[in-house]
Design an enzyme around this catalytic site. Structure first.
Site, PDB file in Angstrom:
ATOM      1  N   LEU A  11      39.910  40.641  38.662  1.00  0.00           N
ATOM      2  CA  LEU A  11      41.233  40.806  39.272  1.00  0.00           C
ATOM      3  C   LEU A  11      41.878  42.069  38.722  1.00  0.00           C
ATOM      4  O   LEU A  11      42.090  42.203  37.519  1.00  0.00           O
ATOM      5  CB  LEU A  11      42.116  39.590  38.992  1.00  0.00           C
ATOM      6  CG  LEU A  11      43.414  39.476  39.809  1.00  0.00           C
ATOM      7  CD1 LEU A  11      43.871  38.023  39.878  1.00  0.00           C
ATOM      8  CD2 LEU A  11      44.533  40.329  39.238  1.00  0.00           C
ATOM      9  N   HIS A  44      43.840  41.753  26.017  1.00  0.00           N
ATOM     10  CA  HIS A  44      44.472  43.073  26.108  1.00  0.00           C
ATOM     11  C   HIS A  44      45.918  42.883  26.566  1.00  0.00           C
ATOM     12  O   HIS A  44      46.242  41.913  27.268  1.00  0.00           O
ATOM     13  CB  HIS A  44      43.698  43.914  27.129  1.00  0.00           C
ATOM     14  CG  HIS A  44      44.098  45.352  27.180  1.00  0.00           C
ATOM     15  ND1 HIS A  44      45.179  45.785  27.918  1.00  0.00           N
ATOM     16  CD2 HIS A  44      43.572  46.457  26.594  1.00  0.00           C
ATOM     17  CE1 HIS A  44      45.285  47.100  27.788  1.00  0.00           C
ATOM     18  NE2 HIS A  44      44.328  47.537  27.002  1.00  0.00           N
TER      19      HIS A  44
END
Length: 342
Positions: free
Chosen positions: A127, A231
């Site tokens: 995604l 992240h």
């Protein structure tokens, strides 16, 4: 409302390549390699063309398209079954406690163990949304469209889903986890290893990585403190996965140490709670209805978008949608679809 989800098709490769160049690395399922993306689109088209409803080694690539301009501004993928052609490796984070009566000490240590526990699962991944379009809930639309596709094609997916989140990578494209562990055995940078994985798969891991557990206490602090953390750009995705019922269960990525989330397919919120409906003839007036994610169509004809929705009666399957959504989804009176509130 002027965006829709559809299957990727021949001709979308350069748009996907343009998105891949914006990821900043560590995005294995969307490599900045045009030939690899062309091959993935071909593989995806084969999956959408497969007529048998069975769990196969397929990947379904979806794109987010601006309905008016045709610009592709995002993408997402569904892998029907991982670990078919080569092992699917993860690290499992566990702990070991030892005591010494003589020293009156008790020590608990963490270990990373190479495992293929998740082989055979389905996977949601890949995604990515263009930075200029990260408003208006488009990331949520991309994510939930995958679950509605699963709902419409349940027999094509396993009973358990996983989702790998990109781990911590610094502004120079370096992974503290890889530098503290993988680099010691492979002698290559994170970017080199990540590229090799995205193009050829991770079979080289089993060739060179030790089979015995890794004690995290032996890793540098910079590597230990990022284990299981996403992240910065992946934190919203992690929250969305948690809201859908995914949990980490101690699995982390073998390259960057990012969390691997797991959920039972039929317990994923958007799969379990999506409702089936039939389109009513009359469209809603402007400003009416509840904003929802709506999906329709089978395989190559799959489409999804936001829509304003109104039930004529509570729990009725006769549903009215706003005209823009009807046009966007190419629906006519009596057509079937599934929906979930935003």
């Amino acid at each position: 409302m002027s965006y829709k989800i559809r299957p990727a098709r021949a001709g979308d490769e350069r748009s996907l390549y343009a998105l891949a160049q914006l990821t900043g690395g560590g995005f294995t399922n969307l490599p900045p390699d045009l030939k690899a993306l062309e091959a993935k689109v071909v593989r995806s088209n084969e999956a959408f063309s497969e007529t048998e409803d069975a769990v196969r080694d397929h990947v379904y690539v979806l794109v987010l398209e601006h309905s008016d301009s045709g610009q592709i501004v995002g993408t997402a993928q569904i892998f029907a079954k991982v670990g078919v052609k080569q092992p699917f490796y993860s690290y499992r984070l566990s702990q070991l406690t030892k005591t010494s009566p003589e020293l009156d000490q008790r020590i608990t240590t963490q270990m990373l163990t190479l495992t293929t526990d998740l082989e055979g699962c389905s996977e949601v991944g890949g995604l990515f949304l263009h930075p200029d379009h990260r408003t208006g809930g488009l990331g949520l639309l991309l994510a939930r469209s995958r679950y509605l596709f699963i709902k419409l094609h349940r027999a094509r997916f396993a009973d358990r889903f996983l989702a790998e989140l990109r781990g911590v990578i610094d502004e120079n494209g370096k992974s503290p986890f890889w530098d503290g562990l993988g680099n010691k055995f492979f002698g290559m940078s994170f970017q080199e290893a990540d590229y090799l994985n995205s193009i050829k798969g991770n079979h080289f891991i089993s060739d060179l990585m030790p089979d015995y557990p890794i004690y995290t206490a032996l890793l540098p602090e910079s590597a230990r403190e990022v284990i299981g953390h996403p992240h910065t750009s992946g934190r919203p995705a992690m929250r969305m996965l948690q809201k859908e019922g995914f949990s980490s269960n101690g699995y982390v990525d073998i390259f960057d140490g990012g969390p691997t989330m797991v959920a039972e397919t039929d317990h994923i919120i958007s799969v379990a709670h999506a409702k089936e409906a039939t389109l009513e003839t009359a469209a809603l007036n402007e400003g009416e209805g509840q904003l929802s994610v709506v999906a329709t169509g089978r395989l190559k004809d799959f489409r999804a978008s936001y829509a304003f929705l109104s039930e004529e009666k509570k729990d009725s399957i006769q549903i009215r949608l706003n005209k823009e959504a009807i046009d966007n989804l190419q629906l006519t009176s009596g057509d079937n679809f599934v929906h979930i509130p935003r």
